[in-house]
Design a protein around this motif. Structure first.
Motif, PDB file in Angstrom:
ATOM      1  N   MET A 195     -20.436 -13.680  39.940  1.00 49.04           N
ATOM      2  CA  MET A 195     -20.925 -13.474  41.306  1.00 49.04           C
ATOM      3  C   MET A 195     -21.071 -11.978  41.570  1.00 49.04           C
ATOM      4  O   MET A 195     -20.226 -11.178  41.186  1.00 49.04           O
ATOM      5  CB  MET A 195     -19.968 -14.095  42.321  1.00 49.04           C
ATOM      6  N   ASP A 196     -22.170 -11.608  42.233  1.00 47.43           N
ATOM      7  CA  ASP A 196     -22.473 -10.211  42.522  1.00 47.43           C
ATOM      8  C   ASP A 196     -21.547  -9.706  43.631  1.00 47.43           C
ATOM      9  O   ASP A 196     -21.558 -10.217  44.762  1.00 47.43           O
ATOM     10  CB  ASP A 196     -23.939 -10.090  42.953  1.00 47.43           C
ATOM     11  N   LEU A 197     -20.733  -8.689  43.306  1.00 43.80           N
ATOM     12  CA  LEU A 197     -19.789  -8.142  44.289  1.00 43.80           C
ATOM     13  C   LEU A 197     -20.533  -7.526  45.474  1.00 43.80           C
ATOM     14  O   LEU A 197     -20.069  -7.588  46.617  1.00 43.80           O
ATOM     15  CB  LEU A 197     -18.893  -7.109  43.625  1.00 43.80           C
ATOM     16  N   ARG A 198     -21.705  -6.954  45.191  1.00 41.17           N
ATOM     17  CA  ARG A 198     -22.481  -6.344  46.286  1.00 41.17           C
ATOM     18  C   ARG A 198     -22.826  -7.387  47.346  1.00 41.17           C
ATOM     19  O   ARG A 198     -22.765  -7.110  48.548  1.00 41.17           O
ATOM     20  CB  ARG A 198     -23.751  -5.730  45.698  1.00 41.17           C
ATOM     21  N   ARG A 199     -23.170  -8.597  46.907  1.00 43.82           N
ATOM     22  CA  ARG A 199     -23.510  -9.647  47.862  1.00 43.82           C
ATOM     23  C   ARG A 199     -22.303 -10.061  48.700  1.00 43.82           C
ATOM     24  O   ARG A 199     -22.440 -10.403  49.877  1.00 43.82           O
ATOM     25  CB  ARG A 199     -24.089 -10.858  47.128  1.00 43.82           C
ATOM     26  N   LEU A 200     -21.118 -10.039  48.078  1.00 43.95           N
ATOM     27  CA  LEU A 200     -19.908 -10.331  48.849  1.00 43.95           C
ATOM     28  C   LEU A 200     -19.736  -9.315  49.978  1.00 43.95           C
ATOM     29  O   LEU A 200     -19.405  -9.670  51.110  1.00 43.95           O
ATOM     30  CB  LEU A 200     -18.671 -10.287  47.942  1.00 43.95           C
ATOM     31  N   ARG A 201     -19.935  -8.060  49.652  1.00 40.58           N
ATOM     32  CA  ARG A 201     -19.796  -7.007  50.679  1.00 40.58           C
ATOM     33  C   ARG A 201     -20.857  -7.181  51.766  1.00 40.58           C
ATOM     34  O   ARG A 201     -20.562  -7.008  52.955  1.00 40.58           O
ATOM     35  CB  ARG A 201     -19.901  -5.631  50.023  1.00 40.58           C
ATOM     36  N   TYR A 202     -22.092  -7.485  51.377  1.00 41.56           N
ATOM     37  CA  TYR A 202     -23.149  -7.715  52.359  1.00 41.56           C
ATOM     38  C   TYR A 202     -22.767  -8.882  53.266  1.00 41.56           C
ATOM     39  O   TYR A 202     -22.925  -8.821  54.494  1.00 41.56           O
ATOM     40  CB  TYR A 202     -24.475  -8.037  51.657  1.00 41.56           C
ATOM     41  N   PHE A 203     -22.276  -9.952  52.679  1.00 34.05           N
ATOM     42  CA  PHE A 203     -21.890 -11.120  53.456  1.00 34.05           C
ATOM     43  C   PHE A 203     -20.831 -10.754  54.494  1.00 34.05           C
ATOM     44  O   PHE A 203     -20.906 -11.189  55.660  1.00 34.05           O
ATOM     45  CB  PHE A 203     -21.364 -12.213  52.525  1.00 34.05           C
TER      46      PHE A 203
END
Length: 309
Positions: free
Chosen positions: A1-9
């Motif tokens: 899973m892309d960590l950047r997407r977690l932060r965006y979420f």
């Protein structure tokens, strides 16, 4: 899973507004919306209910938010811990002591200075004889060890001379030579000499015998002691005399006195041993701290004593 997407979420979940979240992150709103949709596809669940002017978390989104906060926090802690370790400010340093080296007054000063400078590093001490500590270093069970340098060569360890001290004669308190100070080493030529087995301290053992031979006599070897510190009670009990590092004289038993050697005084160096290929910042920092502290508090000859033990 892309960590950047977690932060965006997490930013969108906090703002509940894509445009404001995009401004806070520093990207445009359409790419942010696309990244959130890809995250939902990866998870296989809708995270947001989208309205014309705002969004709200779905029940799955609220569950995922709690987990995502924990994941990001753990990762940030791991990154911070790795950076502290790389800077030599955290972790565990397994430290060995051999041959009663811990009696030298500079050793606790070195330890205290290191602990003051690196309060989050755990020091794990281990006391043993030189061969056992060298084996522990080779096998990775120890990181650094204070040892009395041995005579044998090898290929895995480096020894860096840290401290040096002379040796003194230990006598029973009522010995006839007790009124003389200093004493020539030859004065104990007729005495039983208490030593430890050569296999646990070859460097000191050979140094004492070489000094005796240089003084013109072959010593009469008597009772063996299991380690340097245990020699002193044997001297007090009248089993013989001994030649020990001056720092061992801090063991002040009522039945033992110490006399300076007037002529041929063997040396008792203390070296720091470590694996030659060890790139640990903890080891590097400890070696540097020991060198600086030893210069201030004891006689020192810096440099590498031997490479490749």
């Amino acid at each position: 899973m892309d960590l950047r997407r977690l932060r965006y979420f997490l930013v969108v979940a906090q703002e509940l507004h894509f445009t404001r979240a995009a401004e806070k992150i520093g990207i445009r709103q359409p790419p942010l919306s696309m990244q959130i949709r890809k995250l939902e596809e990866t998870i296989g669940a809708r995270l947001f209910i989208r309205h014309s002017r705002s969004v709200e978390l779905t029940p799955a989104g609220r569950e995922f938010q709690a987990a995502a906060i924990d994941i990001v926090a753990r990762l940030e802690d791991a990154v911070a811990e790795a950076r502290r370790y790389q800077a030599g400010n955290s972790g565990r340093l397994r430290l060995g002591f051999a041959g009663a080296t811990y009696f030298h007054p500079a050793i606790p000063i070195i330890m205290r200075a290191y602990r003051t400078a690196h309060p989050d590093v755990v020091l794990s001490p281990e006391q043993s004889n030189t061969p056992a500590l060298l084996a522990g270093l080779r096998e990775g069970r120890l990181d650094v060890a204070f040892i009395r340098p041995p005579a044998e060569e090898g290929d895995l360890l480096t020894l860096r001379l840290c401290l040096d001290e002379d040796m003194v004669i230990a006598l029973p308190a009522d010995h006839a030579l007790g009124d003389q100070d200093p004493l020539p080493l030859s004065a104990i030529a007729g005495e039983e000499l208490i030593l430890f087995p050569r296999d646990i301290g070859p460097g000191l053992y050979d140094s004492v015998l070489a000094a005796c031979h240089k003084a013109g006599f072959s010593p009469r070897l008597g009772q063996e002691a299991s380690q340097i510190a245990s020699i002193i009670p044997l001297v007090a009990a009248g089993f013989g005399v001994a030649v020990v590092p001056r720092s061992v004289g801090s063991i002040r038993g009522e039945g033992t006195i110490y006399r300076t050697i007037a002529d041929v005084s063997p040396r008792a160096p203390i070296a720091l041993a470590f694996r030659t290929d060890d790139r640990s910042p903890l080891v590097a920092d400890f070696l540097a701290m020991a060198a600086r502290t030893a210069r201030r508090h004891a006689k020192m000859r810096p440099g590498t004593l031997k490479r490749g033990l």
